[in-house]
Design a protein around this motif. Structure first.
Motif, PDB file in Angstrom:
ATOM      1  N   ARG A   5      -8.786   1.913   5.629  1.00 34.64           N
ATOM      2  CA  ARG A   5      -8.449   1.139   6.949  1.00 34.64           C
ATOM      3  C   ARG A   5      -8.446   2.378   7.999  1.00 34.64           C
ATOM      4  O   ARG A   5      -8.594   1.876   9.038  1.00 34.64           O
ATOM      5  N   ASP A  31      -3.096   5.432  14.808  1.00 29.61           N
ATOM      6  CA  ASP A  31      -2.435   5.879  13.344  1.00 29.61           C
ATOM      7  C   ASP A  31      -1.137   6.875  13.346  1.00 29.61           C
ATOM      8  O   ASP A  31      -0.043   6.841  12.976  1.00 29.61           O
ATOM      9  N   PRO A  63       1.286   0.856  14.691  1.00 30.45           N
ATOM     10  CA  PRO A  63       1.590   0.443  16.112  1.00 30.45           C
ATOM     11  C   PRO A  63       2.061  -1.264  16.048  1.00 30.45           C
ATOM     12  O   PRO A  63       1.664  -1.857  14.958  1.00 30.45           O
ATOM     13  N   HIS A 106      -0.486  -7.216  12.157  1.00 36.20           N
ATOM     14  CA  HIS A 106       1.061  -7.172  12.394  1.00 36.20           C
ATOM     15  C   HIS A 106       1.516  -8.441  13.019  1.00 36.20           C
ATOM     16  O   HIS A 106       2.428  -8.985  12.889  1.00 36.20           O
ATOM     17  N   HIS A 140      -2.674  -2.617  11.024  1.00 35.17           N
ATOM     18  CA  HIS A 140      -2.360  -2.661  12.207  1.00 35.17           C
ATOM     19  C   HIS A 140      -2.644  -4.177  12.730  1.00 35.17           C
ATOM     20  O   HIS A 140      -1.970  -4.886  13.498  1.00 35.17           O
ATOM     21  N   TYR A 176       2.561   9.117  17.465  1.00 36.52           N
ATOM     22  CA  TYR A 176       3.677   9.989  17.149  1.00 36.52           C
ATOM     23  C   TYR A 176       3.925  10.990  18.461  1.00 36.52           C
ATOM     24  O   TYR A 176       5.128  11.117  19.073  1.00 36.52           O
ATOM     25  N   GLU A 183       5.734  -2.404  10.743  1.00 33.80           N
ATOM     26  CA  GLU A 183       5.309  -0.997  11.163  1.00 33.80           C
ATOM     27  C   GLU A 183       4.777  -0.722  12.516  1.00 33.80           C
ATOM     28  O   GLU A 183       4.292  -1.696  13.172  1.00 33.80           O
ATOM     29  N   ALA A 236       9.005  -0.442  13.509  1.00 32.14           N
ATOM     30  CA  ALA A 236       9.562   0.566  12.504  1.00 32.14           C
ATOM     31  C   ALA A 236       8.941   2.071  12.949  1.00 32.14           C
ATOM     32  O   ALA A 236       8.045   2.627  12.289  1.00 32.14           O
ATOM     33  N   ALA A 251       5.466  -8.977  -1.600  1.00 32.84           N
ATOM     34  CA  ALA A 251       4.387  -9.849  -1.465  1.00 32.84           C
ATOM     35  C   ALA A 251       3.099  -9.322  -1.239  1.00 32.84           C
ATOM     36  O   ALA A 251       3.086  -8.321  -0.343  1.00 32.84           O
ATOM     37  N   GLY A 301       0.776  -1.328   0.049  1.00 28.39           N
ATOM     38  CA  GLY A 301       0.000  -0.024  -0.179  1.00 28.39           C
ATOM     39  C   GLY A 301       0.893   1.299   0.088  1.00 28.39           C
ATOM     40  O   GLY A 301       1.921   1.212  -0.385  1.00 28.39           O
ATOM     41  N   LYS A 302       0.339   2.279   0.679  1.00 30.68           N
ATOM     42  CA  LYS A 302       0.739   3.573   0.521  1.00 30.68           C
ATOM     43  C   LYS A 302       2.163   3.701   1.114  1.00 30.68           C
ATOM     44  O   LYS A 302       3.080   4.075   0.495  1.00 30.68           O
TER      45      LYS A 302
HETATM   46  N1  LIG Z   1       5.814   4.792   9.100  1.00 30.24           N
HETATM   47  C1  LIG Z   1       5.033   5.511   8.797  1.00 30.24           C
HETATM   48  O1  LIG Z   1       5.423   6.923   8.153  1.00 30.24           O
HETATM   49  C2  LIG Z   1       3.840   5.118   8.443  1.00 30.24           C
HETATM   50  C3  LIG Z   1       3.033   5.744   7.350  1.00 30.24           C
HETATM   51  C4  LIG Z   1       1.935   5.269   7.122  1.00 30.24           C
HETATM   52  C5  LIG Z   1       1.416   3.955   7.483  1.00 30.24           C
HETATM   53  N2  LIG Z   1       1.871   3.510   8.408  1.00 30.24           N
HETATM   54  C6  LIG Z   1       1.749   2.206   8.957  1.00 30.24           C
HETATM   55  O2  LIG Z   1       1.883   1.242   7.828  1.00 30.24           O
HETATM   56  C7  LIG Z   1       0.524   0.407   8.044  1.00 30.24           C
HETATM   57  C8  LIG Z   1       0.036   0.334   6.601  1.00 30.24           C
HETATM   58  O3  LIG Z   1      -0.285   1.625   6.244  1.00 30.24           O
HETATM   59  P1  LIG Z   1      -0.662   2.237   4.776  1.00 30.24           P
HETATM   60  O4  LIG Z   1      -1.114   3.559   4.763  1.00 30.24           O
HETATM   61  O5  LIG Z   1       0.468   1.903   3.857  1.00 30.24           O
HETATM   62  O6  LIG Z   1      -1.870   1.247   4.430  1.00 30.24           O
HETATM   63  P2  LIG Z   1      -2.577   0.911   3.017  1.00 30.24           P
HETATM   64  O7  LIG Z   1      -2.250   1.848   2.143  1.00 30.24           O
HETATM   65  O8  LIG Z   1      -3.998   0.581   3.356  1.00 30.24           O
HETATM   66  O9  LIG Z   1      -1.817  -0.467   2.869  1.00 30.24           O
HETATM   67  C9  LIG Z   1      -1.926  -1.529   3.568  1.00 30.24           C
HETATM   68  C10 LIG Z   1      -1.719  -2.857   2.509  1.00 30.24           C
HETATM   69  O10 LIG Z   1      -2.081  -4.061   3.665  1.00 30.24           O
HETATM   70  C11 LIG Z   1      -2.559  -4.825   2.950  1.00 30.24           C
HETATM   71  N3  LIG Z   1      -3.462  -5.692   3.489  1.00 30.24           N
HETATM   72  C12 LIG Z   1      -3.644  -6.920   3.867  1.00 30.24           C
HETATM   73  N4  LIG Z   1      -4.893  -7.254   4.562  1.00 30.24           N
HETATM   74  C13 LIG Z   1      -5.641  -6.168   4.095  1.00 30.24           C
HETATM   75  C14 LIG Z   1      -6.911  -5.857   4.334  1.00 30.24           C
HETATM   76  N5  LIG Z   1      -8.111  -6.602   5.155  1.00 30.24           N
HETATM   77  N6  LIG Z   1      -7.531  -4.616   4.340  1.00 30.24           N
HETATM   78  C15 LIG Z   1      -6.665  -3.685   3.426  1.00 30.24           C
HETATM   79  N7  LIG Z   1      -5.316  -3.884   3.251  1.00 30.24           N
HETATM   80  C16 LIG Z   1      -4.784  -5.128   3.645  1.00 30.24           C
HETATM   81  C17 LIG Z   1      -2.669  -4.477   1.236  1.00 30.24           C
HETATM   82  O11 LIG Z   1      -1.737  -4.731   0.561  1.00 30.24           O
HETATM   83  P3  LIG Z   1      -1.712  -6.119  -0.625  1.00 30.24           P
HETATM   84  O12 LIG Z   1      -2.910  -5.782  -1.156  1.00 30.24           O
HETATM   85  O13 LIG Z   1      -0.542  -5.735  -1.340  1.00 30.24           O
HETATM   86  O14 LIG Z   1      -1.646  -7.402   0.265  1.00 30.24           O
HETATM   87  C18 LIG Z   1      -2.518  -2.915   1.694  1.00 30.24           C
HETATM   88  O15 LIG Z   1      -2.305  -2.242   0.332  1.00 30.24           O
HETATM   89  C19 LIG Z   1      -0.223   0.830   9.231  1.00 30.24           C
HETATM   90  O16 LIG Z   1       0.047  -0.010  10.038  1.00 30.24           O
HETATM   91  C20 LIG Z   1       0.082   2.017   9.446  1.00 30.24           C
HETATM   92  O17 LIG Z   1       0.262   2.510  10.799  1.00 30.24           O
HETATM   93  C21 LIG Z   1       3.442   3.967   8.971  1.00 30.24           C
END
Ligand SMILES: NC(=O)c1ccc[n+]([C@@H]2O[C@H](COP(=O)([O-])OP(=O)(O)OC[C@H]3O[C@@H](n4cnc5c(N)ncnc54)[C@H](OP(=O)(O)O)[C@@H]3O)[C@@H](O)[C@H]2O)c1
Length: 329
Positions: free
Chosen positions: A170, A183, A103, A84, A81, A187, A101, A128, A40, A18-19
């Motif tokens: 989500r 989310d 939490p 995880h 989350h 921080y 990632e 992370a 994956a 995802g993002k």
């Molecule tokens: N460190 C940072 O700066 C930062 C920033 C944003 C988010 N995060 C953390 O990273 C994690 C993901 O956030 P994100 O914003 O990237 O989320 P997102 O854009 O929604 O992407 C999450 C990915 O998880 C997979 N996934 C597996 N089961 C899922 C389900 N039932 N519903 C939706 N997605 C599912 C999907 O990938 P596939 O389709 O490829 O399987 C989806 O693209 C969160 O825990 C968030 O707290 C951290």
């Protein structure tokens, strides 16, 4: 057991495309002796497209297949989350080091299970929380530790923006662990814990959406000598997204957005503000990646910065806040 990776190029895998996975992949490509080896996704087409975009050798259409690949050294977990814990356990079980990632998981019990598995398998595991590894944040920690401007009297930290996430995202979905506190509120909470430590008492208030998650959360930590931390998150309004330490002899302000690469402004009492620029060249994820790679090369199984004790303290604090605002997942 963690493989012997001394001096070796680390073969990374990413799951949950995802993002954040895109941003992480971009920065991973800037890290020396690190290779985006495999990705994956739940969808093969998405995995293929992502692998092509970032030049990964392997693309898997399910998370389990990546766990079976003997060439993977480390995996970055970027799923919502609520997944995880199960994702982390899958890779640790197969001897693959995990950077998961924030939490870290949904509650302290889940985090304890993850840490127990990492210890049982003797494999590296780390949350992370990228902010901890950013040079401007390390600079502020050192300045506070050295008491250059005296003791902290008050901390104000916030993270808020008017979300344009779709209703089905989500971030609003309770079954995916949605809500501002876990989310982005994590921080400001992290900032208080990493500088002032555990509060003696806390107060918290939230607004809860129709979907049953918090759209805003305001938290007050109370410490000895009337020191307080005012911490806030919001998905419904733009807030400064700064962290300001009011100290005895000056103010240290981590400018917006404080949790990511940014500048720090210092105002000594009766003096002009001076701003320090850290000349960031990347999005900022390379710092946690480099730290993680070094731990792997040294055969370590725990970070000395983002320790297990700190990850447990962070999630336990989030659990305690959720109890006060009556938000159960
Ligand atoms: N460190 C940072 O700066 C930062 C920033 C944003 C988010 N995060 C953390 O990273 C994690 C993901 O956030 P994100 O914003 O990237 O989320 P997102 O854009 O929604 O992407 C999450 C990915 O998880 C997979 N996934 C597996 N089961 C899922 C389900 N039932 N519903 C939706 N997605 C599912 C999907 O990938 P596939 O389709 O490829 O399987 C989806 O693209 C969160 O825990 C968030 O707290 C951290």
């Amino acid at each position: 057991m963690t493989k012997n990776l001394h001096r070796k190029t680390i073969n990374w895998g990413i799951i949950g495309l995802g993002k954040i996975a895109h941003k992480f992949a971009k920065d991973l490509l800037t890290v020396e002796n690190a290779n985006l080896y495999a990705v994956a996704s739940r969808s093969s087409a998405k995995a293929n497209e992502f692998a092509q975009q970032y030049n990964a050798s392997k693309a898997y259409g399910c998370y389990e297949d990546l766990a079976e690949d003997p060439n993977i050294d480390a995996v970055y977990i970027a799923t919502p989350h609520v997944f995880h814990k199960e994702n982390t356990l899958l890779y640790l079980e197969n001897g693959i080091a995990v950077l998961c990632e924030k939490p870290f998981a949904m509650n302290v019990e889940e985090v304890e299970q993850m840490i127990a598995k990492a210890k049982e398998k003797n494999v590296l595991l780390m949350e992370a929380l990228w902010t901890y590894f950013l040079p401007h944040y390390q600079f502020v920690l050192k300045t506070l530790e050295d008491k250059t401007y005296g003791n902290i009297l008050k901390l104000k930290a916030d993270f808020g923006f008017k979300s344009n996430h779709s209703k089905t995202s989500r971030v609003w979905e309770k079954s995916l662990g949605g809500g501002s506190l876990l989310d982005i509120g994590i921080y400001p909470i992290f900032t208080a814990l990493s500088t002032l430590g555990n509060p003696n008492t806390m107060e918290a208030k939230a607004t809860i959406t129709e979907t049953g998650v918090d759209s805003t959360c305001k938290v007050e930590f109370n410490y000895n000598q009337n020191i307080k931390a005012f911490l806030e998150s919001s998905f419904i309004e733009d807030t400064p997204t700064e962290a300001i330490f009011y100290c005895e002899k000056g103010t240290i302000k981590i400018n917006t957005r404080f949790h990511s690469p940014t500048t720090v402004s210092i105002t000594e009492l009766n003096d002009k503000e001076k701003t320090i620029d850290f000349n960031y060249k990347t999005i900022g994820y390379n710092y946690e990646i480099e730290h993680f790679n070094n731990l792997l090369r040294q055969g370590k199984t725990e970070s000395d910065i983002m320790t297990f004790v700190f990850s447990k303290q962070l999630i336990k604090t989030l659990d305690d806040i959720r109890n006060i605002i009556n938000l159960q997942y």
